[in-house]
Design a protein around this motif. Structure first.
Motif, PDB file in Angstrom:
ATOM      1  N   ALA A 118       6.389  23.194  -0.476  1.00  0.00           N
ATOM      2  CA  ALA A 118       4.994  22.703   0.371  1.00  0.00           C
ATOM      3  C   ALA A 118       5.253  21.474   1.053  1.00  0.00           C
ATOM      4  CB  ALA A 118       3.906  22.573  -0.777  1.00  0.00           C
ATOM      5  N   PRO A 119       4.509  21.468   2.349  1.00  0.00           N
ATOM      6  CA  PRO A 119       4.450  20.469   3.156  1.00  0.00           C
ATOM      7  C   PRO A 119       4.061  18.886   2.364  1.00  0.00           C
ATOM      8  CG  PRO A 119       3.504  22.219   4.191  1.00  0.00           C
ATOM      9  CD  PRO A 119       3.685  22.678   2.793  1.00  0.00           C
ATOM     10  N   ALA A 120       3.284  19.263   1.543  1.00  0.00           N
ATOM     11  CA  ALA A 120       2.674  18.008   1.043  1.00  0.00           C
ATOM     12  C   ALA A 120       3.519  17.360  -0.203  1.00  0.00           C
ATOM     13  CB  ALA A 120       1.312  18.306   0.021  1.00  0.00           C
ATOM     14  N   VAL A 121       4.719  17.736  -0.380  1.00  0.00           N
ATOM     15  CA  VAL A 121       5.874  17.356  -1.223  1.00  0.00           C
ATOM     16  C   VAL A 121       7.025  16.542  -0.462  1.00  0.00           C
ATOM     17  CG1 VAL A 121       7.831  17.760  -2.909  1.00  0.00           C
ATOM     18  CG2 VAL A 121       5.551  19.432  -2.667  1.00  0.00           C
ATOM     19  N   SER A 122       7.229  15.153  -1.149  1.00  0.00           N
ATOM     20  CA  SER A 122       8.091  14.333  -0.747  1.00  0.00           C
ATOM     21  C   SER A 122       8.932  13.660  -1.665  1.00  0.00           C
ATOM     22  CB  SER A 122       7.489  13.472   0.291  1.00  0.00           C
ATOM     23  OG  SER A 122       6.777  12.600  -0.185  1.00  0.00           O
ATOM     24  N   VAL A 123      10.256  13.248  -1.711  1.00  0.00           N
ATOM     25  CA  VAL A 123      10.633  12.282  -2.743  1.00  0.00           C
ATOM     26  C   VAL A 123      11.064  10.845  -2.033  1.00  0.00           C
ATOM     27  CG1 VAL A 123      11.696  13.978  -4.076  1.00  0.00           C
ATOM     28  CG2 VAL A 123      12.852  13.502  -1.915  1.00  0.00           C
ATOM     29  N   GLN A 124      11.014  10.002  -2.727  1.00  0.00           N
ATOM     30  CA  GLN A 124      11.595   8.647  -2.279  1.00  0.00           C
ATOM     31  C   GLN A 124      12.372   7.921  -3.414  1.00  0.00           C
ATOM     32  OE1 GLN A 124       8.249   6.082  -1.539  1.00  0.00           O
ATOM     33  NE2 GLN A 124       9.388   4.202  -1.077  1.00  0.00           N
ATOM     34  N   ARG A 125      13.487   7.379  -2.776  1.00  0.00           N
ATOM     35  CA  ARG A 125      14.442   6.676  -3.757  1.00  0.00           C
ATOM     36  C   ARG A 125      14.489   5.097  -3.738  1.00  0.00           C
ATOM     37  NH1 ARG A 125      20.430   8.291  -5.812  1.00  0.00           N
ATOM     38  NH2 ARG A 125      19.275   8.446  -7.487  1.00  0.00           N
ATOM     39  N   SER A 126      14.069   4.484  -4.573  1.00  0.00           N
ATOM     40  CA  SER A 126      13.739   2.905  -4.342  1.00  0.00           C
ATOM     41  C   SER A 126      14.657   2.065  -5.417  1.00  0.00           C
ATOM     42  CB  SER A 126      12.410   2.502  -4.574  1.00  0.00           C
ATOM     43  OG  SER A 126      12.491   0.934  -4.323  1.00  0.00           O
ATOM     44  N   SER A 127      15.170   0.974  -5.110  1.00  0.00           N
ATOM     45  CA  SER A 127      15.869  -0.030  -6.104  1.00  0.00           C
ATOM     46  C   SER A 127      14.743  -0.748  -6.907  1.00  0.00           C
ATOM     47  CB  SER A 127      16.847  -0.584  -5.483  1.00  0.00           C
ATOM     48  OG  SER A 127      16.337  -1.434  -4.220  1.00  0.00           O
ATOM     49  N   TRP A 128      13.602  -0.389  -6.516  1.00  0.00           N
ATOM     50  CA  TRP A 128      12.443  -1.229  -7.171  1.00  0.00           C
ATOM     51  C   TRP A 128      11.576  -0.259  -8.054  1.00  0.00           C
ATOM     52  CZ3 TRP A 128      12.882  -6.478  -6.264  1.00  0.00           C
ATOM     53  CH2 TRP A 128      13.623  -6.835  -5.296  1.00  0.00           C
ATOM     54  N   PRO A 129      10.910  -0.542  -9.017  1.00  0.00           N
ATOM     55  CA  PRO A 129       9.933   0.217  -9.601  1.00  0.00           C
ATOM     56  C   PRO A 129       8.784   0.394  -9.270  1.00  0.00           C
ATOM     57  CG  PRO A 129       9.824  -2.090 -10.596  1.00  0.00           C
ATOM     58  CD  PRO A 129      10.818  -2.176  -9.307  1.00  0.00           C
ATOM     59  N   ILE A 130       8.987   1.128  -7.901  1.00  0.00           N
ATOM     60  CA  ILE A 130       7.676   1.362  -7.062  1.00  0.00           C
ATOM     61  C   ILE A 130       6.463   2.025  -7.878  1.00  0.00           C
ATOM     62  CG2 ILE A 130       8.656   1.164  -4.891  1.00  0.00           C
ATOM     63  CD1 ILE A 130       9.098   4.194  -4.799  1.00  0.00           C
ATOM     64  N   HIS A 131       6.843   3.223  -8.717  1.00  0.00           N
ATOM     65  CA  HIS A 131       5.885   3.959  -9.181  1.00  0.00           C
ATOM     66  C   HIS A 131       5.017   2.827 -10.405  1.00  0.00           C
ATOM     67  CE1 HIS A 131       3.945   6.768 -11.982  1.00  0.00           C
ATOM     68  NE2 HIS A 131       3.891   7.371 -11.195  1.00  0.00           N
ATOM     69  N   ALA A 132       5.862   2.230 -10.975  1.00  0.00           N
ATOM     70  CA  ALA A 132       5.232   1.549 -12.057  1.00  0.00           C
ATOM     71  C   ALA A 132       4.283   0.242 -11.391  1.00  0.00           C
ATOM     72  CB  ALA A 132       6.222   0.730 -12.929  1.00  0.00           C
ATOM     73  N   ILE A 133       4.762  -0.140 -10.085  1.00  0.00           N
ATOM     74  CA  ILE A 133       3.979  -1.101  -9.339  1.00  0.00           C
ATOM     75  C   ILE A 133       2.808  -0.430  -8.860  1.00  0.00           C
ATOM     76  CG2 ILE A 133       3.933  -2.681  -7.241  1.00  0.00           C
ATOM     77  CD1 ILE A 133       7.022  -3.031  -7.682  1.00  0.00           C
ATOM     78  N   TRP A 134       2.880   0.492  -8.383  1.00  0.00           N
ATOM     79  CA  TRP A 134       1.579   1.495  -7.979  1.00  0.00           C
ATOM     80  C   TRP A 134       0.712   1.737  -9.144  1.00  0.00           C
ATOM     81  CZ3 TRP A 134       0.143   6.245  -9.553  1.00  0.00           C
ATOM     82  CH2 TRP A 134      -1.051   6.871  -8.745  1.00  0.00           C
ATOM     83  N   ALA A 135       1.275   2.073 -10.054  1.00  0.00           N
ATOM     84  CA  ALA A 135       0.511   2.545 -11.401  1.00  0.00           C
ATOM     85  C   ALA A 135      -0.134   1.267 -11.956  1.00  0.00           C
ATOM     86  CB  ALA A 135       1.237   3.104 -12.402  1.00  0.00           C
ATOM     87  N   PHE A 136       0.304   0.344 -12.021  1.00  0.00           N
ATOM     88  CA  PHE A 136      -0.134  -0.955 -12.612  1.00  0.00           C
ATOM     89  C   PHE A 136      -1.225  -1.522 -11.654  1.00  0.00           C
ATOM     90  CE2 PHE A 136       0.020  -5.671 -12.700  1.00  0.00           C
ATOM     91  CZ  PHE A 136      -0.413  -6.108 -14.012  1.00  0.00           C
ATOM     92  N   ASN A 137      -1.182  -1.417 -10.318  1.00  0.00           N
ATOM     93  CA  ASN A 137      -2.239  -1.861  -9.308  1.00  0.00           C
ATOM     94  C   ASN A 137      -3.500  -0.847  -9.337  1.00  0.00           C
ATOM     95  OD1 ASN A 137      -1.464  -4.743  -8.306  1.00  0.00           O
ATOM     96  ND2 ASN A 137       0.512  -3.553  -8.318  1.00  0.00           N
ATOM     97  N   MET A 138      -3.314   0.427  -9.268  1.00  0.00           N
ATOM     98  CA  MET A 138      -3.877   1.260  -8.768  1.00  0.00           C
ATOM     99  C   MET A 138      -4.572   2.336  -9.989  1.00  0.00           C
ATOM    100  SD  MET A 138      -3.855   0.702  -5.752  1.00  0.00           S
ATOM    101  CE  MET A 138      -5.175   1.649  -5.267  1.00  0.00           C
ATOM    102  N   GLN A 139      -3.871   2.172 -11.106  1.00  0.00           N
ATOM    103  CA  GLN A 139      -4.280   2.884 -12.416  1.00  0.00           C
ATOM    104  C   GLN A 139      -4.247   2.364 -13.542  1.00  0.00           C
ATOM    105  OE1 GLN A 139      -2.820   7.050 -12.194  1.00  0.00           O
ATOM    106  NE2 GLN A 139      -4.258   7.306 -10.636  1.00  0.00           N
ATOM    107  N   ASP A 140      -4.278   0.864 -13.392  1.00  0.00           N
ATOM    108  CA  ASP A 140      -4.348  -0.008 -14.877  1.00  0.00           C
ATOM    109  C   ASP A 140      -3.142   0.638 -15.644  1.00  0.00           C
ATOM    110  OD1 ASP A 140      -6.551  -1.334 -14.319  1.00  0.00           O
ATOM    111  OD2 ASP A 140      -7.867   0.337 -15.076  1.00  0.00           O
ATOM    112  N   GLY A 141      -1.990   0.870 -15.052  1.00  0.00           N
ATOM    113  CA  GLY A 141      -0.800   1.029 -15.789  1.00  0.00           C
ATOM    114  C   GLY A 141      -0.230  -0.032 -16.327  1.00  0.00           C
ATOM    115  N   PRO A 142       0.896  -0.217 -17.320  1.00  0.00           N
ATOM    116  CA  PRO A 142       1.593  -1.020 -18.002  1.00  0.00           C
ATOM    117  C   PRO A 142       2.369  -1.967 -17.062  1.00  0.00           C
ATOM    118  CG  PRO A 142       2.819   1.074 -18.450  1.00  0.00           C
ATOM    119  CD  PRO A 142       1.392   1.223 -17.895  1.00  0.00           C
ATOM    120  N   LYS A 143       2.500  -3.100 -17.390  1.00  0.00           N
ATOM    121  CA  LYS A 143       3.291  -4.040 -16.510  1.00  0.00           C
ATOM    122  C   LYS A 143       4.619  -3.442 -15.953  1.00  0.00           C
ATOM    123  CE  LYS A 143       3.284  -9.144 -16.405  1.00  0.00           C
ATOM    124  NZ  LYS A 143       4.529  -9.381 -15.564  1.00  0.00           N
TER     125      LYS A 143
END
Lengths: 285, 250
Positions: free
Chosen positions: B150-175
């Motif tokens: 699907a055109p809406a799908v993409s992948v991203q590789r990072s050497s940083w915890p980008i999902h965790a940083i996003w979730a911590f700030n946007m979804q009250d995720g853990p530190k």
């Protein structure tokens, strides 16, 4: 709801609102007095997703006015061919009741400034604006309406008054006009002229839609009032009075409430639409 | 006195520059701060567009810092089209090269994640393939099938915890913990969501997206991580409506 009495080229002489996604459910469930919707063209130029899906749903229930905010009709350079193609694509699939744009520029040498920037009213500007509107109407295969801007300053080089300039553009291109009554009030205050005289000079017979919105108040370097078109507040009483005056001369017209920043709850926006409905009822009886 | 649009634009973007001559108030005095209305409108509207498009970055930097940085960015990289939904494609690289932010090395990749979510939101609609489709393909052909995404799908590789940083700030995720994260953006219907990919899955999904056969893509996954679980990865893709069809060799 489409009204069979109205030809497909005309919005109903009813209140409309600028569509905001947070009002989707209210509009589907109980639009009250709202008879049509306006969207900003550029927000619906993505390939898909929720914005397009919601627009499809709304277009089955309401006449839609597509209002472009990014074509830069007054730009010194040629119209952006890619953007023109995107507008054509949107107008082709949506088949809106009307399309309108601004007497302004926003793109220069490939940079888009995301604001409606002012033009000197000269013969050069007139020729350029008319050429751009010719190309736009030819590309879209339909008439457009051109909207009067809010002015904060004047160009020394201008040789035309704004109403005369708009009338001439309309005469040359066959385009219709959109009259923003709040813009008239803002410009008249800022440039110290009589808004009623502006309305008297405006070719009201060419007006297919009226805009109303809120503005902010500031001061210039000399302590004179400087009103700024913000679309982020209720319409003020003097603008409602100017609307009554306009309608008494023009007869009923489709009236849009624009509220684009600090968007209020539906009931607040709907109250503004009700007030527009009241103004219309005074000239419809 | 003709005020060209080049003059007007330059004076809008450079607040230190003189306001253009030839612009007046109602009684012929120089326009003065009336011109600044345009300076302000342009800077504020572009800055707000960036804050809306990069909410995690805006939160990480705080309003004052974000507006100061956005103010520099928007002058160097004004939008190149009226499609504001795409504005900010250069922002991740800008953040990485902006000296005063060098100590926040993750900002660029977090901004890339937010760009990815925005692109996904506006991507073309598509219908996901029914999960049972895979079961209907003859066993001996499975390794040779390819998948369409699907055109809406993409992948991203990072050497940083980008999902965790996003979730911590946007979804009250853990530190966030200091780990590298691979992220898959899925849009089951209209709301894009990022998912952390387990080891090996990034290699496998990237290969599939590039048109590799399922067997080859699975080997990429296993080579990257012995414990790579092809079934779990396919399950994630199928439930997220990421795959629109399979091409089965005849």
């Amino acid at each position: 709801m489409f009204d069979a009495q109205h030809s497909p080229d005309h919005l109903p002489n009813r209140p409309g609102v600028g569509y905001k996604p947070q009002h989707y459910t209210s509009l589907i469930e109980n639009p009250g007095t709202v008879g049509w919707l306006e969207i900003h063209a550029e927000n619906y130029m993505g390939d898909g997703g929720r914005p397009i899906a919601q627009l499809r749903q709304l277009s089955e229930r309401f006449p839609i006015s597509v209002h472009g905010v990014g074509l830069s009709i007054g730009g010194e350079g040629a119209l952006d061919a890619d953007h023109l193609a995107r507008l054509k694509h949107l107008v082709d699939w949506l088949n809106p009741t009307v399309f309108s744009e601004h007497l302004a520029w926003s793109t220069h040498e490939g940079a888009f400034l995301n604001d409606l920037l002012p033009l000197p009213y000269t013969q050069d500007t007139l020729n350029r604006v008319a050429d751009h509107i010719d190309l736009l109407q030819e590309t879209l295969g339909r008439q457009m309406m051109l909207e009067n801007p809010s002015s904060y300053l004047a160009f020394d080089e201008s040789t035309w008054s704004e109403p005369d300039f708009l009338r001439e553009v309309s005469n040359r291109t066959g385009c219709g006009l959109l009259l923003d009554v709040n813009n008239v009030f803002v410009s008249a205050t800022n440039l110290n002229y009589d808004p009623k005289q502006y309305i008297a000079d405006y070719p009201l017979e060419k007006v297919g839609e009226i805009h109303l919105g809120g503005h902010d108040e500031d001061e210039d370097d000399h302590g004179k009032p400087l009103l700024i078109d913000s679309h982020g507040a209720p319409v003020v009483d003097p603008v409602w009075a100017l609307l009554d005056h306009t309608l008494s001369l023009s007869g009923p017209r489709p009236i849009l409430i624009e509220w684009d920043t600090d968007v209020p709850e539906w009931t607040v926006l709907h109250a503004e639409a009700l007030r527009a409905d009241k103004a219309l009822s005074k000239v419809m009886s | 006195m003709t005020v060209t649009q080049t003059t007007f634009r330059d004076a809008i973007f450079d607040g230190a520059q003189e306001r253009p001559l030839g612009l007046s108030d109602a009684i012929g005095q120089p326009a003065g701060r009336r011109f600044d209305v345009y300076r302000n409108n342009v800077a504020v509207s572009l800055s707000e567009a960036l804050a809306t498009g990069f909410p995690t970055i805006a939160k990480l930097l705080g309003e004052e810092n974000f507006n100061a940085i956005a103010g520099i960015f928007l002058r160097q990289f004004p939008p190149t089209s009226p499609m504001m939904m795409h504005y900010g494609a250069d922002f991740p690289t800008f953040l990485e090269s902006f000296e005063p932010l060098a100590h926040l090395g993750y900002l660029g990749d977090v901004a890339r994640l937010e760009l990815g979510l925005r692109r996904s939101y506006h991507a073309a609609d598509s219908t996901g393939v029914a999960p049972e489709t895979l079961a209907e393909i003859p066993q001996d052909k499975l390794v040779d099938i390819t998948a369409n995404f699907a055109p809406a799908v993409s992948v991203q590789r990072s050497s940083w915890p980008i999902h965790a940083i996003w979730a911590f700030n946007m979804q009250d995720g853990p530190k966030p913990a200091a780990v590298a994260q691979d992220v898959l953006i899925l849009r089951p219907e209209y709301d894009p969501l990022p998912h952390v990919l387990p080891p090996g899955a990034y290699e496998c999904v990237t290969a599939l997206m590039a048109g590799a056969k399922l067997g080859t893509a699975a080997e990429f996954g296993t080579e990257a991580d012995e414990g790579f679980d092809l079934g779990a990865t396919l399950g994630l893709l199928l439930t997220g409506n990421a795959l629109t069809s399979f091409d089965v060799p005849s």
